[in-house]
Structures are given as C-alpha cells and as structure tokens.
Design a protein around this motif. Structure first.
Motif, PDB file in Angstrom:
ATOM      1  N   TRP A 141       0.842  -1.185   0.000  1.00  0.00           N
ATOM      2  CA  TRP A 141       0.000   0.000   0.000  1.00  0.00           C
ATOM      3  C   TRP A 141       0.885   1.246   0.000  1.00  0.00           C
ATOM      4  O   TRP A 141       1.513   1.574   0.999  1.00  0.00           O
ATOM      5  N   THR A 142       0.948   1.928  -1.124  1.00  0.00           N
ATOM      6  CA  THR A 142       1.705   3.176  -1.242  1.00  0.00           C
ATOM      7  C   THR A 142       0.738   4.301  -1.568  1.00  0.00           C
ATOM      8  O   THR A 142      -0.072   4.188  -2.494  1.00  0.00           O
ATOM      9  N   CYS A 143       0.827   5.374  -0.833  1.00  0.00           N
ATOM     10  CA  CYS A 143      -0.044   6.516  -1.108  1.00  0.00           C
ATOM     11  C   CYS A 143       0.777   7.682  -1.648  1.00  0.00           C
ATOM     12  O   CYS A 143       1.960   7.830  -1.343  1.00  0.00           O
ATOM     13  N   GLY A 144       0.148   8.476  -2.461  1.00  0.00           N
ATOM     14  CA  GLY A 144       0.699   9.753  -2.891  1.00  0.00           C
ATOM     15  C   GLY A 144       0.048  10.854  -2.080  1.00  0.00           C
ATOM     16  O   GLY A 144      -1.139  10.769  -1.745  1.00  0.00           O
TER      17      GLY A 144
ATOM     18  N   GLY B  82      -0.079  29.316  -0.214  1.00  0.00           N
ATOM     19  CA  GLY B  82       0.189  30.721  -0.473  1.00  0.00           C
ATOM     20  C   GLY B  82      -0.932  31.710  -0.222  1.00  0.00           C
ATOM     21  O   GLY B  82      -0.657  32.894  -0.035  1.00  0.00           O
ATOM     22  N   PRO B  83      -2.199  31.303  -0.201  1.00  0.00           N
ATOM     23  CA  PRO B  83      -3.283  32.263  -0.029  1.00  0.00           C
ATOM     24  C   PRO B  83      -3.263  32.983   1.320  1.00  0.00           C
ATOM     25  O   PRO B  83      -2.630  32.533   2.280  1.00  0.00           O
ATOM     26  N   LEU B  84      -4.007  34.073   1.388  1.00  0.00           N
ATOM     27  CA  LEU B  84      -4.116  34.859   2.608  1.00  0.00           C
ATOM     28  C   LEU B  84      -5.292  34.425   3.468  1.00  0.00           C
ATOM     29  O   LEU B  84      -5.473  34.946   4.581  1.00  0.00           O
ATOM     30  N   ALA B  85      -6.107  33.498   2.968  1.00  0.00           N
ATOM     31  CA  ALA B  85      -7.307  33.104   3.701  1.00  0.00           C
ATOM     32  C   ALA B  85      -7.614  31.632   3.468  1.00  0.00           C
ATOM     33  O   ALA B  85      -7.195  31.034   2.479  1.00  0.00           O
ATOM     34  N   GLY B  86      -8.355  31.065   4.402  1.00  0.00           N
ATOM     35  CA  GLY B  86      -8.820  29.692   4.267  1.00  0.00           C
ATOM     36  C   GLY B  86      -7.821  28.668   4.783  1.00  0.00           C
ATOM     37  O   GLY B  86      -6.708  28.993   5.190  1.00  0.00           O
ATOM     38  N   SER B  87      -8.261  27.425   4.768  1.00  0.00           N
ATOM     39  CA  SER B  87      -7.447  26.307   5.236  1.00  0.00           C
ATOM     40  C   SER B  87      -6.409  25.904   4.203  1.00  0.00           C
ATOM     41  O   SER B  87      -6.525  26.239   3.015  1.00  0.00           O
ATOM     42  N   VAL B  88      -5.390  25.176   4.643  1.00  0.00           N
ATOM     43  CA  VAL B  88      -4.519  24.448   3.731  1.00  0.00           C
ATOM     44  C   VAL B  88      -5.063  23.019   3.689  1.00  0.00           C
ATOM     45  O   VAL B  88      -5.406  22.449   4.723  1.00  0.00           O
ATOM     46  N   VAL B  89      -5.190  22.466   2.498  1.00  0.00           N
ATOM     47  CA  VAL B  89      -5.837  21.171   2.288  1.00  0.00           C
ATOM     48  C   VAL B  89      -4.820  20.162   1.779  1.00  0.00           C
ATOM     49  O   VAL B  89      -4.012  20.477   0.898  1.00  0.00           O
ATOM     50  N   ALA B  90      -4.839  18.972   2.318  1.00  0.00           N
ATOM     51  CA  ALA B  90      -3.962  17.890   1.868  1.00  0.00           C
ATOM     52  C   ALA B  90      -4.805  16.674   1.519  1.00  0.00           C
ATOM     53  O   ALA B  90      -5.898  16.474   2.071  1.00  0.00           O
ATOM     54  N   ALA B  91      -4.293  15.875   0.593  1.00  0.00           N
ATOM     55  CA  ALA B  91      -4.968  14.629   0.227  1.00  0.00           C
ATOM     56  C   ALA B  91      -3.945  13.515   0.127  1.00  0.00           C
ATOM     57  O   ALA B  91      -2.782  13.747  -0.213  1.00  0.00           O
ATOM     58  N   ALA B  92      -4.380  12.307   0.439  1.00  0.00           N
ATOM     59  CA  ALA B  92      -3.572  11.098   0.287  1.00  0.00           C
ATOM     60  C   ALA B  92      -4.380  10.095  -0.517  1.00  0.00           C
ATOM     61  O   ALA B  92      -5.571   9.908  -0.244  1.00  0.00           O
ATOM     62  N   VAL B  93      -3.737   9.473  -1.493  1.00  0.00           N
ATOM     63  CA  VAL B  93      -4.439   8.571  -2.404  1.00  0.00           C
ATOM     64  C   VAL B  93      -3.629   7.297  -2.610  1.00  0.00           C
ATOM     65  O   VAL B  93      -2.426   7.352  -2.874  1.00  0.00           O
TER      66      VAL B  93
ATOM     67  N   ARG C 262      -2.677  14.195   8.799  1.00  0.00           N
ATOM     68  CA  ARG C 262      -4.081  13.825   8.967  1.00  0.00           C
ATOM     69  C   ARG C 262      -4.602  13.036   7.762  1.00  0.00           C
ATOM     70  O   ARG C 262      -5.369  12.075   7.916  1.00  0.00           O
ATOM     71  N   ALA C 263      -4.185  13.446   6.560  1.00  0.00           N
ATOM     72  CA  ALA C 263      -4.639  12.742   5.354  1.00  0.00           C
ATOM     73  C   ALA C 263      -4.095  11.318   5.311  1.00  0.00           C
ATOM     74  O   ALA C 263      -4.819  10.366   5.016  1.00  0.00           O
ATOM     75  N   ILE C 264      -2.801  11.165   5.600  1.00  0.00           N
ATOM     76  CA  ILE C 264      -2.190   9.828   5.582  1.00  0.00           C
ATOM     77  C   ILE C 264      -2.835   8.935   6.639  1.00  0.00           C
ATOM     78  O   ILE C 264      -3.239   7.802   6.357  1.00  0.00           O
ATOM     79  N   GLU C 265      -2.949   9.445   7.847  1.00  0.00           N
ATOM     80  CA  GLU C 265      -3.513   8.637   8.924  1.00  0.00           C
ATOM     81  C   GLU C 265      -4.991   8.346   8.700  1.00  0.00           C
ATOM     82  O   GLU C 265      -5.507   7.310   9.144  1.00  0.00           O
TER      83      GLU C 265
ATOM     84  N   ASP D  19       4.125  15.914  -8.204  1.00  0.00           N
ATOM     85  CA  ASP D  19       2.800  15.923  -8.814  1.00  0.00           C
ATOM     86  C   ASP D  19       2.851  15.790 -10.332  1.00  0.00           C
ATOM     87  O   ASP D  19       1.829  15.533 -10.968  1.00  0.00           O
ATOM     88  N   SER D  20       4.031  15.953 -10.929  1.00  0.00           N
ATOM     89  CA  SER D  20       4.177  15.734 -12.368  1.00  0.00           C
ATOM     90  C   SER D  20       4.967  14.467 -12.675  1.00  0.00           C
ATOM     91  O   SER D  20       5.225  14.167 -13.842  1.00  0.00           O
ATOM     92  N   LYS D  21       5.337  13.711 -11.633  1.00  0.00           N
ATOM     93  CA  LYS D  21       6.149  12.511 -11.812  1.00  0.00           C
ATOM     94  C   LYS D  21       5.458  11.234 -11.337  1.00  0.00           C
ATOM     95  O   LYS D  21       5.726  10.152 -11.868  1.00  0.00           O
ATOM     96  N   VAL D  22       4.620  11.348 -10.326  1.00  0.00           N
ATOM     97  CA  VAL D  22       4.041  10.179  -9.669  1.00  0.00           C
ATOM     98  C   VAL D  22       2.520  10.250  -9.756  1.00  0.00           C
ATOM     99  O   VAL D  22       1.914  11.225  -9.298  1.00  0.00           O
ATOM    100  N   ALA D  23       1.910   9.233 -10.329  1.00  0.00           N
ATOM    101  CA  ALA D  23       0.464   9.251 -10.560  1.00  0.00           C
ATOM    102  C   ALA D  23      -0.323   9.446  -9.276  1.00  0.00           C
ATOM    103  O   ALA D  23      -1.290  10.217  -9.229  1.00  0.00           O
ATOM    104  N   ALA D  24       0.080   8.758  -8.208  1.00  0.00           N
ATOM    105  CA  ALA D  24      -0.671   8.867  -6.954  1.00  0.00           C
ATOM    106  C   ALA D  24      -0.574  10.270  -6.362  1.00  0.00           C
ATOM    107  O   ALA D  24      -1.536  10.773  -5.764  1.00  0.00           O
ATOM    108  N   ILE D  25       0.583  10.917  -6.531  1.00  0.00           N
ATOM    109  CA  ILE D  25       0.718  12.297  -6.063  1.00  0.00           C
ATOM    110  C   ILE D  25      -0.132  13.221  -6.922  1.00  0.00           C
ATOM    111  O   ILE D  25      -0.773  14.150  -6.417  1.00  0.00           O
TER     112      ILE D  25
END
Length: 212
Positions: A13-16, A23-34, A95-98, A132-138
């Motif tokens: 099981w390998t996730c990207g 960089g934005p001035l507002a809102g959350s930073v969002v991460a994903a693991a796939v 949080r995304a990985i876990e 993100d341009s090299k690994v499909a899962a990323i």
C-alpha cells in the motif's frame, strides 16, 4: 509518469500525498492522500495546476470512485496562525495519511510526498520535488486537494462575498488586497500573513465586525 508508478512488492500500500493552499491569505490548507488501484488506471493524471477546472472536477470523481483508498484533510486558518504555514501543511498531510486507516484498516506502507519535506508519520516516506508531475498517486492527491480547496473557497465567498474569494481563491491578487484594505479581514483570513497583519495593524479587524 515515471517508474515510481510501477508496483513495488516491498510496499503493498503506497499513497501519494499533496497539498493545496499554502500561499493564499485566507482559508485552510488542504492535503490529500491517495492509494491508486493498479487494475484501474486513471488516464490524464498530472499536476492539478496544469489542468482546467472542468477536467479537475471530472478527474476528482474518477479518483474517488476508482482508487483503493483516499483521504482529504485540512489545517484551519487558526491552526496556520498558531503553528505557521509549514507546520500546518505537515499537519494536514499527516491527517490525510492517517485518515487512510479508516479505509485500509491499517496505515499505508509508504507515502510519497510532493515537495522536499515529509510529515511525521511512522511509515516509510520519501519527498519528491515536483512529484505531482512525476508520480500518478501524487498527481491524484493534488487534484483532490485542489478541487476541495477551490470548493471551500466558493463556500467562503458565499459567506463573505465582498472579498471575491470565488475569483482569486484567497491568493494576494490586487483585487483581494484592495478589498482587504477596504473591509478589513474576515475570520478566515490568516492573521499572521504580512498583508493581513498590516491591515490589522492599521485598521483593525473590520471584516469581523461587519460580517459576523
């Protein structure tokens, strides 16, 4: 995509992992693991920034449907101000990985992280610059993170329309900076970021008074 995407018998099981919104001035930073399913290859995966919004939305649905597991997580504007954007990004990635454990019944064996730093999770990890341009899962993770954050900013626009979040997604464009100076920050602005901090020092939290 490179040979990073070939099955590796050492890691069932390998996730990207990727993020959106540092960089934005507002809102959350969002991460994903796939964790992708080799038996269901997804055509067209690439760095989300190189795709149109329409294509990202289409791929988002396919990734959700065809991947073995996925998780999207965030670190809030309050957390960003509390621990800084780098640490908040690492927290969202952690949080995304876990979070994959809910689907897999266990943590993944390995995580491939876009960039040059890895969050602290007790599994094998590797940071890959421009992953993100090299690994499909990323790439898949970058799409989930980008689409989710854009949707979050659309919702934020509905709550605070004077800032035009639906146009600039919170980035420091001239329109955003002008509206920030005029109205002051809203509760979702990152108070420790320079342009926001400067407005608070000169005008106070006008947006919080007007819009709450």
């Amino acid at each position: 995509m490179s040979d990073w995407n070939a099955p590796n018998p050492l890691y069932e099981w390998t996730c990207g992992v990727d993020e959106a919104g540092r960089g934005p001035l507002a809102g959350s930073v969002v991460a994903a693991a796939v964790v992708l399913d080799p038996s269901k290859p997804i055509a067209g995966l690439k760095d989300s920034k190189k795709l149109t919004a329409k294509v990202r939305d289409e791929l988002y649905d396919i990734i959700i449907r065809d991947s073995k597991a996925w998780c999207i997580a965030e670190a809030s504007a309050i957390e960003i101000d509390s621990i800084n954007i780098l640490q908040a990004t690492m927290l969202a990635m952690k949080r995304a990985i876990e979070g994959l454990e809910k689907t897999l019944g266990r943590l993944p064996d390995r995580a491939l992280i876009d960039g040059n730093r890895c969050p602290k999770v007790n599994i094998s990890m590797e940071a890959i610059v421009k992953g993100d341009s090299k690994v499909a899962a990323i790439s898949a993770a970058s799409i989930l993170a980008k689409v989710t954050r854009d949707r979050d900013m659309q919702a934020l626009h509905e709550a605070y329309p004077v800032y035009g979040f639906n146009q600039h997604m919170g980035y420091p464009t001239p329109v955003h900076l002008e509206s920030l100076k005029l109205h002051g920050p809203c509760p979702q602005h990152r108070k420790t970021f320079g342009p926001v901090r400067l407005v608070i020092e000169t005008k106070g939290n006008l947006g919080e008074t007007k819009l709450l």
